[in-house]
Design an enzyme around this catalytic site. Structure first.
Site, mmCIF file in Angstrom:
data_model
loop_
_atom_site.group_PDB
_atom_site.id
_atom_site.type_symbol
_atom_site.label_atom_id
_atom_site.label_comp_id
_atom_site.label_asym_id
_atom_site.label_seq_id
_atom_site.Cartn_x
_atom_site.Cartn_y
_atom_site.Cartn_z
ATOM 1 N N LYS A 229 7.307 -16.398 8.883
ATOM 2 C CA LYS A 229 6.939 -16.865 10.217
ATOM 3 C C LYS A 229 6.413 -15.689 11.052
ATOM 4 O O LYS A 229 6.829 -14.551 10.828
ATOM 5 C CB LYS A 229 8.137 -17.549 10.905
ATOM 6 C CG LYS A 229 9.321 -16.606 11.170
ATOM 7 C CD LYS A 229 9.161 -15.881 12.491
ATOM 8 C CE LYS A 229 10.188 -14.791 12.665
ATOM 9 N NZ LYS A 229 9.932 -13.985 13.877
ATOM 10 N N ARG B 202 0.812 -1.210 0.000
ATOM 11 C CA ARG B 202 0.000 0.000 0.000
ATOM 12 C C ARG B 202 0.851 1.268 0.000
ATOM 13 O O ARG B 202 0.363 2.339 -0.347
ATOM 14 C CB ARG B 202 -0.913 0.008 1.227
ATOM 15 C CG ARG B 202 -2.023 -1.019 1.193
ATOM 16 C CD ARG B 202 -2.849 -0.984 2.449
ATOM 17 N NE ARG B 202 -2.056 -1.320 3.630
ATOM 18 C CZ ARG B 202 -2.534 -1.313 4.875
ATOM 19 N NH1 ARG B 202 -3.793 -0.961 5.091
ATOM 20 N NH2 ARG B 202 -1.756 -1.642 5.888
ATOM 21 N N ASP C 15 7.570 -13.154 18.791
ATOM 22 C CA ASP C 15 7.976 -12.996 17.400
ATOM 23 C C ASP C 15 9.418 -13.467 17.210
ATOM 24 O O ASP C 15 9.686 -14.255 16.304
ATOM 25 C CB ASP C 15 7.808 -11.545 16.950
ATOM 26 C CG ASP C 15 8.217 -11.347 15.504
ATOM 27 O OD1 ASP C 15 7.410 -11.648 14.612
ATOM 28 O OD2 ASP C 15 9.359 -10.903 15.259
#
Length: 311
Positions: free
Chosen positions: A89, A37, A167
């Site tokens: 991931k 975007r 994360d």
């Protein structure tokens, strides 16, 4: 352009730092298009959405480098369009949505690859080979890094589904589930949530297996200076193993064995090319399951607020 024509969705830091150079260095695949975007890539077709990319150019596969919270809908669209799909991931925000994608990929006869880049670090396979012949008694994972260095300005990681400290921590779990010759499970966790965030900034985990394995993990996103990505394993048969720097270095019984440069993402794309060529998929959700278990069994503690700029 020869080989797999890949369209990449999400042109952020990880795409530019890792995916672009690794695709360029891998035979059998080439970057043909990008969708973002707010960013573009020189020399290829650029679009503002996956939908536009699928209808506006010829591609064989889609790589998704978006935050996990929006990945399911994108992967589903690509699979239903008959494209092979590579997932950064973690492969999704929930276990159930990833399992659904596996079924869709099977029905459409295309490849789905849930990548765990740390498994492709140079010392990981040698570590697996060494441990496969031994019984593990104890293992300690220490994974500590500076969130401001690796995720500057990325608010999605602090939202539900962004995983917070998991994360990076899931990278350690992806290695542990691969190299340890046993199936282990969580027994308890403590999750530290900043008072102004929806995801943890630190986590302490305890695991065991049917034979009483002692496995602990300490994840922290507040470490400044040198970063720590270590796994130490002690065996019943004698001998110890240490993986350090995220799997770049291997030490056996105190003796350095491997110390090689990072080439994780090249390994990912080599494997993806092979999967597509053989018409197979590779989707291991074990690391994500352990993270889900950590939230299910987690004792929550509130810690100081986290701010992008230190106060």
């Amino acid at each position: 352009m020869s080989g797999i024509r890949l369209g990449l969705v999400g042109v952020g830091k990880i795409a530019r730092d890792q995916h672009f150079p690794s695709i360029e260095a891998t035979d059998g695949i080439a970057l043909a298009a990008a969708a973002s975007r707010s960013a573009s890539v020189d020399g290829i077709a650029n679009f503002t959405s996956l939908t536009e990319m699928l209808s506006g150019t010829e591609i064989d596969a889609v790589g998704l480098c978006t935050p996990p919270q929006v990945r399911y809908a994108l992967a589903l669209e690509a699979l239903k369009a008959g494209r092979h799909v590579l997932l950064e991931k973690p492969p999704g925000a929930t276990l159930s949505e990833v399992e659904d994608l596996v079924e869709v990929a099977r029905e459409k006869g295309v490849t789905l690859f849930a990548t765990w880049h740390s498994r492709f670090a140079p010392a990981v396979e040698p570590a697996w080979d060494w441990l496969a012949k031994r019984s593990v008694r104890r293992a300690v994972i220490t994974w500590k890094e500076d969130v401001r260095r690796w995720h500057p300005g990325q608010e999605w990681i602090w939202e539900p589904g962004g995983l917070g400290v998991f994360d990076p921590g899931i990278n350690a779990l992806s290695i542990a589930t691969h190299i340890l010759p046993t199936t282990f499970f969580l027994t308890g966790s403590t999750l530290s949530f900043p008072e102004n965030r929806q995801a943890p900034i630190a986590a302490k985990l305890a695991f065991t297996d049917a034979n009483g394995l002692d496995l602990t993990a300490d994840f922290d996103w507040r470490q400044e200076g040198p970063q720590t990505w270590d796994i130490v394993v002690e065996t019943e048969d004698g001998g110890s193993l240490e993986l350090s720097e995220g799997g770049k270095k291997l030490t056996l019984d105190g003796k350095p064995v491997i110390d090689e440069p990072d080439a994780e993402y090249r390994g990912i794309y080599r494997h993806f090319v092979d999967l597509v060529g053989s018409g197979t998929s590779d989707v291991d959700i074990a690391p994500l399951r352990h993270v889900a278990d950590a939230f299910m069994l987690g004792r929550r503690e509130t810690v100081d607020a986290f701010h992008e700029e230190p106060i």
